[in-house]
Design a protein around this motif. Structure first.
Motif, mmCIF file in Angstrom:
data_model
loop_
_atom_site.group_PDB
_atom_site.id
_atom_site.type_symbol
_atom_site.label_atom_id
_atom_site.label_comp_id
_atom_site.label_asym_id
_atom_site.label_seq_id
_atom_site.Cartn_x
_atom_site.Cartn_y
_atom_site.Cartn_z
ATOM 1 N N ALA A 148 -28.621 -85.196 -23.060
ATOM 2 C CA ALA A 148 -29.624 -84.870 -22.048
ATOM 3 C C ALA A 148 -29.465 -85.778 -20.817
ATOM 4 C CB ALA A 148 -30.804 -85.574 -22.885
ATOM 5 N N ALA A 155 -31.049 -76.303 -27.369
ATOM 6 C CA ALA A 155 -30.466 -77.607 -27.615
ATOM 7 C C ALA A 155 -29.811 -77.576 -28.955
ATOM 8 C CB ALA A 155 -31.690 -78.575 -27.468
ATOM 9 N N ARG A 156 -30.396 -77.009 -29.764
ATOM 10 C CA ARG A 156 -29.412 -76.735 -31.232
ATOM 11 C C ARG A 156 -28.269 -75.874 -31.400
ATOM 12 N NH1 ARG A 156 -35.063 -77.075 -32.856
ATOM 13 N NH2 ARG A 156 -35.279 -74.767 -33.047
ATOM 14 N N ILE A 205 -26.111 -83.107 -28.798
ATOM 15 C CA ILE A 205 -26.943 -82.865 -27.463
ATOM 16 C C ILE A 205 -26.933 -84.131 -26.580
ATOM 17 C CG2 ILE A 205 -29.371 -82.553 -26.719
ATOM 18 C CD1 ILE A 205 -30.271 -81.821 -29.579
ATOM 19 N N LYS A 253 -27.798 -89.603 -23.788
ATOM 20 C CA LYS A 253 -29.128 -89.437 -22.744
ATOM 21 C C LYS A 253 -28.349 -90.165 -21.340
ATOM 22 C CE LYS A 253 -32.633 -89.753 -26.338
ATOM 23 N NZ LYS A 253 -33.964 -90.492 -26.588
ATOM 24 N N CYS A 305 -35.882 -83.579 -26.141
ATOM 25 C CA CYS A 305 -34.832 -83.909 -27.054
ATOM 26 C C CYS A 305 -34.783 -85.284 -27.244
ATOM 27 C CB CYS A 305 -33.533 -83.230 -27.102
ATOM 28 S SG CYS A 305 -33.531 -81.485 -26.510
ATOM 29 N N GLU A 323 -34.115 -87.048 -29.725
ATOM 30 C CA GLU A 323 -33.321 -87.169 -30.924
ATOM 31 C C GLU A 323 -31.605 -86.906 -30.232
ATOM 32 O OE1 GLU A 323 -34.582 -84.459 -30.429
ATOM 33 O OE2 GLU A 323 -33.863 -82.747 -31.054
ATOM 34 N N ALA A 324 -31.728 -86.743 -28.892
ATOM 35 C CA ALA A 324 -30.315 -86.417 -28.392
ATOM 36 C C ALA A 324 -29.333 -87.544 -28.382
ATOM 37 C CB ALA A 324 -30.477 -86.220 -26.821
ATOM 38 N N ARG A 371 -35.821 -76.166 -26.901
ATOM 39 C CA ARG A 371 -35.609 -76.806 -28.181
ATOM 40 C C ARG A 371 -34.560 -76.126 -28.919
ATOM 41 N NH1 ARG A 371 -41.041 -80.100 -29.748
ATOM 42 N NH2 ARG A 371 -40.508 -81.650 -28.168
#
Ligand code: CDP
Length: 206
Positions: free
Chosen positions: A4, A102-103, A2, A126, A120, A122-123, A99
């Motif tokens: 961001a 994003a997966r 991911i 960033k 996200c 957890e991206a 979300r």
């Protein structure tokens, strides 16, 4: 994977995020367009975007079909978007869609205001893309073909202020974001800086 991409209005996030998606072969989501759709839906129904209940109803029944990019890009719709975006229930209604997007495999690039902080956290990568308010206003003026620089600047500053001061998911660089200031960069240089930053993070993570 991911990526961001967050930042204030007209900083070049969209251009950079699209270019990153193309470069890495990932899916791309402009999350601002979701808020713009909600804002425009309220305006079309004759409602006031500052009316939280109207905004919540529009967000919960949002049908992304029936919106043209051309209609969504105006600064009036940008202003309506930032008004509906203040309402926590509006943000919550749009969260699941963002979300799950994003997966998507093999990866996704999302651009917005709160992707690295809330949507996200957890991206793996960033980025916080920014530029001076004056440069951003010039770019948006050119994009919209607007006759008044002063007006566009005032609208952008008002939107930045509302986006930064709201209680829920304010515009803010994530602690682990790479900040890219595009004030003195052309598109190519900005995209190159973003690709390098993303490669650095991807390498570091894996
Ligand atoms: O293209 P620009 O940066 O001018 O705006 P946008 O990304 O289309 O976003 C329009 C408005 O939606 C912003 O001013 C924010 O108020 C809101 N927004 C948000 O709250 N959270 C996001 N993830 C994306 C947009």
């Amino acid at each position: 994977m991911i990526i961001a991409v967050d930042g204030p209005a007209a900083a070049g996030k969209g251009t950079i995020a699209r270019a990153l998606a193309r470069h890495f072969g990932y899916h791309f989501l402009d999350t601002g367009s979701l808020y713009r759709m909600v804002g425009l839906a309220v305006l079309r129904s004759g409602g006031d975007p500052a009316d939280a209940w109207a905004a919540i109803a529009a967000a919960r029944s949002l049908d992304p079909h029936g919106f043209q990019d051309y209609d969504l890009r105006t600064e009036a719709v940008g202003a309506a978007a930032s008004q509906v975006a203040v309402v926590p229930e509006v943000r919550a209604a749009l969260l699941d869609f963002q979300r799950s997007f994003a997966r998507r495999e093999p990866g996704a690039v999302l651009d917005g205001r709160d992707i690295g902080t809330v949507v996200c956290p957890e991206a793996e990568v960033k980025l916080f893309v920014t530029a001076s308010a004056e440069v951003r206003a010039r770019r948006r003026q050119a994009e919209l073909g607007s006759p008044s620089y002063e007006e566009v600047l005032a609208e952008i500053l008002a939107r930045d202020e509302r986006d930064s001061r709201r209680a829920t998911a304010p515009l803010l660089p994530a602690a682990d974001a790479v900040v890219i200031d595009t004030s003195a960069m052309g598109i190519e240089a900005a995209v190159q800086a973003a690709v390098e930053a993303a490669n650095g993070r991807r390498g570091a993570k894996g």
